[in-house]
Design a protein around this motif. Structure first.
Motif: not given
Length: 216
Positions: A79, A82, A86, A166, A169-171, A174-175
């Motif tokens: 996490s 990412r 990012d 966000d 979703e982004r961190w 996905a981890s």
């Protein structure tokens, strides 16, 4: 007063290997001298917060999240990695690293647990996001249990709603990838120390009225 070896003093920033103890056994009986002495010890203890958090993270290397394919530490490292890759700001990277720090001790409210650790040192947008990420994560799985996957919609008018969307979703969601090449914990240690060396509840850090987003 009696003398005794203080393990917390050795581990948490007190340079004295031996410390005296207070005179009282009930707080109401404490003297001014006792409490001034304790204040000094507390200040030293507070300076060791980063090191205690790092020890806790290291311990999570041996904790597999039940049923998942990565350890608790690896999820946190992914996490944070990412977030860093990012282009997120320092505070966001540290928040991503610590967002699940309470999973072991407070699984039902780990999000609030982590938010309270961060709260004295980062702005409200970040603590709100960490505090509510558990509800926002439900969009990915809650329907499989017959729960409301859109629990987060009760916050849809909140100024930090999209930030939390966000973040998840982004961190976060996905981890859990054992094939992802995350940075090691040592990479993040200076960042964590920088955040937790700040003066607690410093207005210069906390009173930021504009929503900056995940990149700041």
């Amino acid at each position: 007063m009696a003398q005794k070896l203080s393990e917390s003093a050795m581990n948490d920033g007190n340079s004295e290997s031996e410390t005296r103890v207070v005179s009282f056994t009930q707080m109401k009986d404490g003297t001014r001298e006792d409490y001034l002495y304790l204040r000094d010890l507390e200040e030293a203890h507070n300076r060791g917060t980063a090191e205690r958090l790092l020890r806790s993270l290291h311990q999570q290397a041996d904790e597999t999240i039940p049923g998942y394919r990565v350890s608790r530490l690896e999820h946190s490292l992914q996490s944070a990695t990412r977030a860093y890759r990012d282009g997120a700001g320092l505070d966001w990277v540290v928040a991503a690293l610590l967002h699940d720090i309470g999973d072991g001790l407070a699984p039902q409210n780990h999000d609030r647990f982590a938010a309270e650790i961060l709260r004295p040192f980062v702005r409200e947008e970040i603590t709100w996001t960490v505090e509510h990420h558990g509800a926002f994560q439900m969009v990915y799985y809650a329907h499989h249990y017959g729960w409301d996957r859109y629990e987060r919609e009760k916050f849809n008018a909140h100024p930090y709603y999209q930030t939390c969307v966000d973040f998840c979703e982004r961190w976060d969601q996905a981890s859990f990838d054992p094939g992802y090449r995350s940075e090691p914990l040592e990479f993040f240690e200076p960042m964590l120390r920088e955040v937790f060396q700040r003066k607690a509840y410093d207005d210069a850090v906390l009173q930021i009225g504009v929503v900056k987003g995940l990149a700041s």
